[in-house]
Design a protein around this motif. Structure first.
Motif, short mmCIF file in Angstrom:
data_model
loop_
_atom_site.label_atom_id
_atom_site.label_comp_id
_atom_site.label_asym_id
_atom_site.label_seq_id
_atom_site.Cartn_x
_atom_site.Cartn_y
_atom_site.Cartn_z
N VAL A 241 0.83 -1.19 0.00
CA VAL A 241 0.00 0.00 0.00
C VAL A 241 0.87 1.25 0.00
N ALA A 242 0.62 2.12 -0.97
CA ALA A 242 1.21 3.45 -1.01
C ALA A 242 0.13 4.46 -0.67
N TYR A 243 0.55 5.65 -0.28
CA TYR A 243 -0.46 6.63 0.13
C TYR A 243 -0.12 8.03 -0.33
N SER A 244 -1.16 8.85 -0.44
CA SER A 244 -0.99 10.29 -0.62
C SER A 244 -0.64 10.90 0.73
N LEU A 245 -0.30 12.18 0.74
CA LEU A 245 -0.03 12.86 2.01
C LEU A 245 -1.22 12.72 2.95
N MET A 246 -2.44 12.90 2.44
CA MET A 246 -3.62 12.82 3.28
C MET A 246 -3.92 11.40 3.74
N GLY A 247 -3.36 10.41 3.05
CA GLY A 247 -3.59 9.02 3.43
C GLY A 247 -2.56 8.47 4.39
N HIS A 255 4.15 -1.24 9.11
CA HIS A 255 3.58 -2.46 8.55
C HIS A 255 4.50 -2.97 7.44
N PRO A 256 4.73 -4.27 7.34
CA PRO A 256 5.70 -4.78 6.37
C PRO A 256 5.33 -4.54 4.91
N LEU A 257 4.08 -4.18 4.63
CA LEU A 257 3.67 -3.94 3.25
C LEU A 257 3.35 -2.47 2.97
N THR A 258 3.71 -1.58 3.87
CA THR A 258 3.52 -0.15 3.62
C THR A 258 4.70 0.41 2.84
N LEU A 259 4.44 0.92 1.64
CA LEU A 259 5.48 1.52 0.82
C LEU A 259 5.83 2.92 1.31
N GLY A 260 4.83 3.79 1.44
CA GLY A 260 5.06 5.15 1.89
C GLY A 260 4.37 6.15 0.98
N MET A 261 4.77 7.43 1.11
CA MET A 261 4.12 8.52 0.40
C MET A 261 4.68 8.69 -1.00
N THR A 262 3.78 8.91 -1.94
CA THR A 262 4.17 9.08 -3.33
C THR A 262 4.42 10.55 -3.68
N GLY A 263 4.83 10.76 -4.92
CA GLY A 263 4.84 12.10 -5.49
C GLY A 263 6.12 12.85 -5.33
N PHE A 264 5.98 14.17 -5.33
CA PHE A 264 7.15 15.03 -5.33
C PHE A 264 8.05 14.80 -4.13
N TRP A 265 7.46 14.62 -2.96
CA TRP A 265 8.25 14.36 -1.76
C TRP A 265 8.31 12.87 -1.43
N GLY A 266 7.91 12.04 -2.37
CA GLY A 266 8.11 10.62 -2.24
C GLY A 266 9.53 10.25 -2.64
N TRP A 407 8.99 21.98 5.83
CA TRP A 407 9.61 20.76 6.33
C TRP A 407 8.65 19.98 7.23
N ASN A 408 7.89 20.71 8.04
CA ASN A 408 7.02 20.03 9.00
C ASN A 408 5.92 19.23 8.31
N LYS A 409 5.53 19.58 7.10
CA LYS A 409 4.54 18.80 6.34
C LYS A 409 5.22 17.79 5.43
N ASN A 410 6.13 18.26 4.59
CA ASN A 410 6.77 17.39 3.60
C ASN A 410 7.69 16.37 4.26
N GLY A 411 8.44 16.82 5.25
CA GLY A 411 9.34 15.91 5.97
C GLY A 411 8.57 14.88 6.78
N VAL A 412 7.48 15.31 7.41
CA VAL A 412 6.64 14.37 8.16
C VAL A 412 6.08 13.31 7.21
N GLY A 413 5.57 13.74 6.05
CA GLY A 413 5.03 12.79 5.10
C GLY A 413 6.06 11.77 4.66
#
Length: 587
Positions: A241-247, A255-266, A407-413
């Motif tokens: 599972v990959a997610y958007s910032l809001m997800g 979780h072993p199957l969590t990829l992470g956040m996509t996109g520009f800051w992915g 940073w507090n939004k993009n870095g957290v994501g």
């Protein structure tokens, strides 16, 4: 026939609908309502700026999973709140804004504070571009029905804010109480649409046939309270599972199957897994620009070469940014419940995905290995990675984090693990400065037993520092961590990398870096404030703030370093065509 003042009946309606808090600011058009609230069980949260009220109500609705209420004045009160209401709209947060308006008998005379340059008595039109609906109440007897419709519309379908604009004389008018009694009997918890057995089987069959499928999830998972059902499906089918910032947090970041956040800051690993998938099941996402690398197919999503099944409560999102092979309008909790049932029938034993789990584990080891040095760095000003690492280490796993932008939004994501769904509250669609500091108030009121920390830049915190007055006045023990780089740091890094200057983006006095002493400002408001002078001081100070159970501010000097990124944003091509330039560090 029994009559009562509209203002009194409004408060009674709110009490009967279990509304516990209203966020707002007084004005001559709404004091009749405030007077009726004085002895009510509904608590009025008094703010110093209407944007704070809207953002606090937004944070409250996200944490409480209920419709929040804002009470506003006309004219400047309504326009001050507009930014916060628009932020809620773009993130699909249910909210009812009740605003005082000019007296109905003064329509056309342009009374005090009315906006009427193009039309008379049209204050409510200001909100039309971003609310689900805006009403003007023209008669007292129409108010009960409009109010009830407002709450129903805000929380059903795709959630979002609505406006009810009430001429001040109507608040003070009498109305037949039977009109309110009638609407109180209306059940606003509507049955939500699911998917048929046949359609669920079609989806599961496609997922089982695919070689490299990915779940891509957005904030709709949190809005539908469907994280548990999502995790169950991920575990049963072994699909990453990959997610958007809001997800973020829909499935735990560990979780072993969590990829992470996509996109520009992915990162390249996450974006590549989405781009190279043969099938994506998208759940509750609008495929926004930042999350989709400006929709360039070579970076994050290569649809329609990758086939797309998209489920969302809002049919307008299906096919908006990417063509769908199968588009389904449904509530995500209902849909995932059905998908889980069918998946267990079609594949009772489930399946594992050890190859993907190993790839994700290796990726995490490599990624966090690269930033480990920065996370442990004693450099001062602090590295932003060190700030995030220390915050994560100090907080309980179920603590709420509210962010702003930078940073507090993009870095957290990108690099701040979220362990539970709904614990990261961030301004996704509108990316609003000032959200994080105020949303923290609402989150703490909604869930007072949890720790709430606002990670916010000095630019964002400077938008509305009077949020601290409300925290003290209302005894709301939130913690603000001001990541202070004396700049609008993300924009400064963009400007320097593309134009060779930071003009208008950094804070200076007589050529030297300048920043208010936010810890001293906090003390002036009655908040415990600590200015961090060494890297090793930060985590102990944060732990002290958590233990204090009082409003607390930490002013943390931070190096102005860009969030590392492998993604793409179209603005880079606009600034520097044909070049591969992102952000740079700003001293």
């Amino acid at each position: 026939m029994t009559k009562d003042l509209v203002s009194h009946q409004l408060v009674s309606y709110l009490e009967d609908n279990n509304v516990e808090h209203i966020f707002g600011l007084c004005g001559h058009t709404n004091i009749a309502v405030l007077s009726a609230l004085e002895n009510s069980s509904v608590r009025f949260i008094d703010v110093r700026h209407e944007q704070i009220a809207a953002h606090a109500a937004d944070g409250y609705a996200r944490a409480k999973k209920e419709t929040s209420v804002v009470l506003s004045h006309l004219g400047p009160g309504l326009t001050n709140a507009a930014t916060g209401v628009a932020n809620a709209a773009l993130d699909s947060i249910p909210m009812v804004v009740i605003a005082g308006d000019i007296p109905s008998h003064y329509y056309g005379k342009h009374p005090h504070q009315e906006v009427n340059l193009h039309a008379d008595a049209s204050q409510y039109e200001i909100y039309r571009p971003f609310v689900k609906r805006a009403w003007r109440v023209d008669r007292p007897d129409l108010f009960p029905e409009i109010l009830d419709k407002a709450f129903s519309l805000a929380q059903n379908g795709r959630p979002g804010p609505v406006l009810v604009s009430v001429p001040m004389d109507i608040f003070s008018a009498e109305v037949d109480t039977e009109l309110f009694e009638r609407v109180k009997q209306n059940n606003k918890e509507l049955t939500k649409p699911s998917i048929s057995d046949a359609k669920a089987r079609q989806v599961i069959e496609r997922l089982l046939e695919a070689k490299d499928s990915v779940f891509y999830v957005g904030g709709g998972i949190m809005l539908a309270d469907a994280a548990e059902e999502l995790r169950e499906l991920v575990d049963h089918l072994g699909i990453p599972v990959a997610y958007s910032l809001m997800g973020k947090g829909a499935v735990s970041d560990v979780h072993p199957l969590t990829l992470g956040m996509t996109g520009f800051w992915g990162t390249k690993f996450i974006n590549d897994n989405c781009r190279d998938a043969d099938l994506i099941l998208a759940l509750g996402t609008r495929f926004s620009e930042a999350d989709s690398s400006s929709w360039y197919p070579e970076y994050t999503f290569d649809i329609p070469n990758t086939k797309l099944i998209h489920i969302d409560i809002d049919g307008k999102e299906l096919g908006r940014n990417y063509p769908v092979e199968l588009g389904i309008v449904a509530d995500l909790k209902e849909a995932l419940t059905e998908l889980n049932r069918v998946a267990k029938e079609m594949l009772p034993e489930g399946r594992k995905n050890p190859k993907m789990e190993e790839a994700i584990a290796n990726y995490r080891k490599e990624f966090f290995g690269k930033i480990k040095e920065h996370q442990k760095s004693d450099a001062f000003p602090l590295r932003p990675e060190r700030i995030l690492a220390d915050v994560r280490a100090a907080l309980p796993k179920d603590a709420y984090i509210t962010t702003d932008v930078g940073w507090n939004k993009n870095g957290v994501g990108q690099q701040f693990p979220a362990y539970e769904a709904g614990t990261i509250l961030t301004p996704g669609g509108y990316a609003t400065m000032g959200f994080g500091s105020s949303a923290a108030l609402g989150a703490k009121l909604a869930d007072p037993e949890r720790v709430v920390v606002s990670l916010i830049g000095d630019g964002g915190f400077g938008q509305n520092p009077s949020v601290m007055a409300t925290a003290v006045e209302e005894n709301i023990p939130v913690i603000w961590v001001v990541m202070n780089n004396s700049a609008f740091g993300t924009i400064a890094g963009l400007q320097k990398s593309h134009y060779g200057t930071t003009y208008g983006t950094v804070f200076k006095k007589d050529g030297e870096s300048y920043s208010p002493d936010f810890a001293a400002v906090a003390k002036g408001y009655g908040v415990d404030g600590v200015k961090i002078n060494k890297a090793e001081e930060f985590k102990p100070a944060l732990k002290k703030a958590i233990q204090s159970n009082k409003p607390f501010l930490l002013d943390v000097s931070m190096k102005n370093e860009p969030v590392p990124t492998d993604g793409h944003w179209n603005i880079m091509d606009i600034y520097s065509p044909g070049k591969k330039i992102h952000h740079v560090s700003v001293d």
